[in-house]
Design an enzyme around this catalytic site. Structure first.
Site, short mmCIF file in Angstrom:
data_model
loop_
_atom_site.label_atom_id
_atom_site.label_comp_id
_atom_site.label_asym_id
_atom_site.label_seq_id
_atom_site.Cartn_x
_atom_site.Cartn_y
_atom_site.Cartn_z
N ASN A 179 -1.17 4.70 -0.48
CA ASN A 179 -1.03 5.93 0.09
C ASN A 179 -1.21 5.72 1.44
OD1 ASN A 179 -2.88 3.98 -1.19
ND2 ASN A 179 -4.17 5.60 -2.60
N ASP B 108 0.52 -1.34 0.33
CA ASP B 108 0.30 0.20 -0.20
C ASP B 108 1.13 1.43 0.31
OD1 ASP B 108 -2.20 1.88 0.66
OD2 ASP B 108 -2.30 1.04 2.55
N ASP C 268 -4.72 -10.58 -16.12
CA ASP C 268 -4.85 -11.59 -15.93
C ASP C 268 -5.71 -11.10 -17.01
OD1 ASP C 268 -5.96 -14.12 -14.34
OD2 ASP C 268 -5.28 -13.01 -12.48
N ASP D 192 -4.05 3.81 2.28
CA ASP D 192 -5.74 3.63 2.49
C ASP D 192 -5.52 1.93 2.89
OD1 ASP D 192 -5.03 2.22 0.08
OD2 ASP D 192 -6.27 3.49 -1.11
N GLU E 275 -5.62 -21.18 -16.54
CA GLU E 275 -5.77 -21.80 -15.57
C GLU E 275 -6.85 -22.74 -16.38
OE1 GLU E 275 -8.04 -20.77 -11.17
OE2 GLU E 275 -8.68 -20.02 -13.26
N ASP F 200 -1.74 -1.25 -3.92
CA ASP F 200 -1.97 -0.68 -5.27
C ASP F 200 -0.84 -0.57 -6.14
OD1 ASP F 200 -0.29 1.18 -3.88
OD2 ASP F 200 -1.71 1.86 -2.59
N HIS G 137 -3.18 -17.10 -5.38
CA HIS G 137 -4.07 -16.04 -4.96
C HIS G 137 -5.66 -17.30 -3.97
CE1 HIS G 137 -5.61 -16.68 -8.60
NE2 HIS G 137 -6.79 -16.34 -8.51
N ASP G 138 -5.48 -18.36 -4.68
CA ASP G 138 -6.54 -19.08 -4.70
C ASP G 138 -6.59 -20.45 -3.32
OD1 ASP G 138 -8.41 -18.25 -6.38
OD2 ASP G 138 -8.34 -18.99 -7.65
N ASP H 205 -8.05 -16.71 -17.32
CA ASP H 205 -9.03 -17.09 -15.72
C ASP H 205 -9.86 -18.56 -16.36
OD1 ASP H 205 -9.58 -17.30 -13.37
OD2 ASP H 205 -11.56 -17.05 -13.66
#
Length: 568
Positions: A21, A19, A96, A23, A258, A27, A335-336, A202
């Site tokens: 910034n 991150d 992706d 929040d 994938e 990013d 990520h899965d 994907d």
């Protein structure tokens, strides 16, 4: 040698990487700030999980606009800067491509809802419902969605139903419509013309649907329509067309697919060079080890497995894909999936040792290696309570396990906690500062409390660091044609604890020996006996070769033998 075979791909899930910034959300500027770190490890390719405009129902895989950047991540200017800065460091970007579905907020779908006569109606899969015994409208068939519940959503205006194989907000595209395919191809050209190297695609093997959308299974209760959506002949035709019309016009365009429950036969048909479709695909049998036939939340096998089973899966895929001239994208986490050291190693007593062993395994198999953010420091699964879950799949399947599988709540909770995608999505642990150096404010998801001793800053200071080990094995792989494109030959295949194999070509051979257990053992290497083996790398330090090796828990060893006049 095809360039894609020699690449080292590092996957970034931007929301949880860095991150910039404050929040609480990662990013693009955060990614830019870490490019030197990635270059230093030896990374030459970044796979960015979706950064497009999205409603975040599935955190980026529900795309509202393929031509805009998610404002949470920055602007198109930030993306262009990332592309430029990465290129200056010799790092390519792959995006992706989510082409099976759009979000329900995409302009195509909004137009489709306006009228049955809309030209965009046929961009999606709409169908009249049926009537039950009480005269109530019900979905057209019994298709179950991948995340539980019916795969159909009702359009209240027209009374028709539209197909959503994944979340209710992800509307399946009708790839039989030429205009849909042309629309996807235009999206691809837009990003390739910007200068990206290619795409991770994907669930690309589900883009074709069976004619008439017949019932799944026995046609009564809800059932997943594997036989009607997975790797149908039309999907091969569509990907061949995609290659001809788009990919073949960009030199060395990189593609990895994938595929949902892809068979070995289909993977070869998708990836063999003569097929002219994709460079490579992922296989998921390894990641479903210990799971029941319905997938990762099917707990009926108790998530129990042993090293021999793992070896059999790996060698089955490696040898048959090699025989068919196909190509794999190899990965131990993404990520899965749960964190690799928690899933396949020992994240308590042998965390760093087993993390190195898994790294050596992934980097020396036949195929292109993919790393996921945080594995290079041995990040682990995180204990997450129900109110800390963020993933739609976890939240929805928690209900499904109770309602459809009739599990008690506490059991359903344990199943979700074991396999949730949220494990992979906790913030990257950069330092022991508050919030793990990911941000200066409370992140969007819980930070794993072990960041105080598992983080990049501390790992870099260690004498035999995990990051240093990755740097070493990546350098070895990049400088070896045998590791990048040579054949794989199993050694002592029946050993219950150790996976060992050769990687070789006409110039050199590598011998890989990895103990994937927490017990010391011996391995017999007489079948590859030679005095010419030289130690290259070891997780317990360098070892001399012996025909009978005694290996420590999670010890991983790499030996090299030169066949030509060249000397080590």
């Amino acid at each position: 040698m095809e360039s894609f075979k020699n690449r080292i791909v590092y996957q970034i899930w931007p929301r949880s990487f860095k991150d910039s910034n404050d929040d609480g959300i990662g990013d693009l500027q955060g990614v830019i700030s870490k490019l030197d770190y990635l270059k230093d490890i030896g990374i030459d390719t970044l796979w960015l999980s979706p950064v497009y405009a999205t409603g975040n129902k599935d955190y980026g895989y529900d795309i509202d606009d393929y031509y805009k950047i998610n404002p949470e991540y920055g602007t198109m200017g930030d993306f262009d800067e990332l592309l430029k800065q990465a290129k200056e460091r010799g790092i390519a970007i792959i995006m992706d491509l989510v082409a099976n579905h759009t979000s329900d907020q995409h302009v195509w779908f909004k137009e489709a809802l306006k009228s049955k006569d809309s030209p965009y109606r046929d961009y999606y899969i709409f169908k009249e419902g049926k009537r039950d015994r009480k005269g109530r409208s019900v979905p057209p068939n019994n298709w179950l969605s991948a995340f539980g519940g019916s795969a159909w959503q009702r359009d209240e205006k027209s009374g028709e139903y539209y197909l959503t194989i994944f979340t209710p907000n992800q509307c399946d595209l009708n790839w039989a419509n030429r205009k849909v395919r042309e629309g996807i191809y235009e999206i691809m050209r837009f990003w390739l013309d910007k200068g990206i190297l290619g795409f991770r695609m994907d669930v690309i093997n589900t883009i074709a649907k069976a004619d008439g959308l017949p019932p799944a299974g026995k046609g009564k209760k809800l059932d997943f329509p594997f036989e009607h959506i997975v790797s149908l002949p039309k999907s091969h035709e569509y990907l061949k067309e995609m290659h001809e019309e788009v990919l073949s016009h960009y030199e060395n365009a990189f593609t990895v697919g994938e595929g949902m429950v892809t068979s070995i036969t289909d993977l070869i048909r998708y990836t063999a060079p003569e097929e002219k479709k994709l460079n490579m695909m992922f296989q998921f049998d390894l990641h479903l080890i210990g799971c029941g036939p319905l997938g990762k939340f099917d707990f009926r096998k108790g998530y129990l497995w042993n090293t021999k089973e793992l070896k059999d899966i790996i060698f089955n895929w490696q040898l048959k894909v090699q025989e068919g001239n196909g190509w794999l994208g190899n990965f131990m986490s993404n990520h899965d999936q749960p964190r690799q050291v928690s899933r396949f190693g020992n994240d308590r007593h042998f965390r760093r040792k087993s993390a190195k062993a898994l790294a050596l395994l992934n980097m020396t198999l036949r195929g292109t290696p993919f790393l996921y953010q945080g594995e290079e420091i041995g990040m682990t699964n995180c204990q997450l309570e129900i109110d800390e879950w963020r993933d739609f799949e976890a939240i929805n399947d928690f209900k499904v396990l109770q309602e459809m599988m009739h599990l008690p709540e506490f059991v359903a909770k344990k199943v979700i906690q074991k396999m949730t995608r949220d494990h992979a999505r906790t913030p990257m642990q950069w330092s022991r500062k508050e919030y793990a150096g990911f941000s200066n404010t409370l992140p969007w998801i819980k930070v794993n409390p072990n960041y105080t001793y598992i983080n990049v800053e501390d790992e870099l200071k260690k004498e035999n660091s995990l990051i240093g080990f990755y740097r070493q094995i990546i350098a070895i792989r990049k400088n070896s044609s045998a590791l990048s494109s040579g054949v794989i030959i199993p050694v002592d295949r029946d050993h219950p604890q150790v996976i060992s194999y050769l990687r070789e070509n006409q110039n050199e051979s590598f011998l890989v020996v990895i103990n994937l257990s927490e017990k010391k053992t011996k391995v017999n290497l007489e079948e590859v006996m030679t005095s010419e083996w030289r130690a290259v790398l070891g997780t317990y330090g360098s070892r001399e070769y012996d025909s009978t090796l005694s290996v420590h828990p999670y010890e991983a060893l790499l030996f090299r033998r030169v066949k030509s006049i060249e000397k080590i």
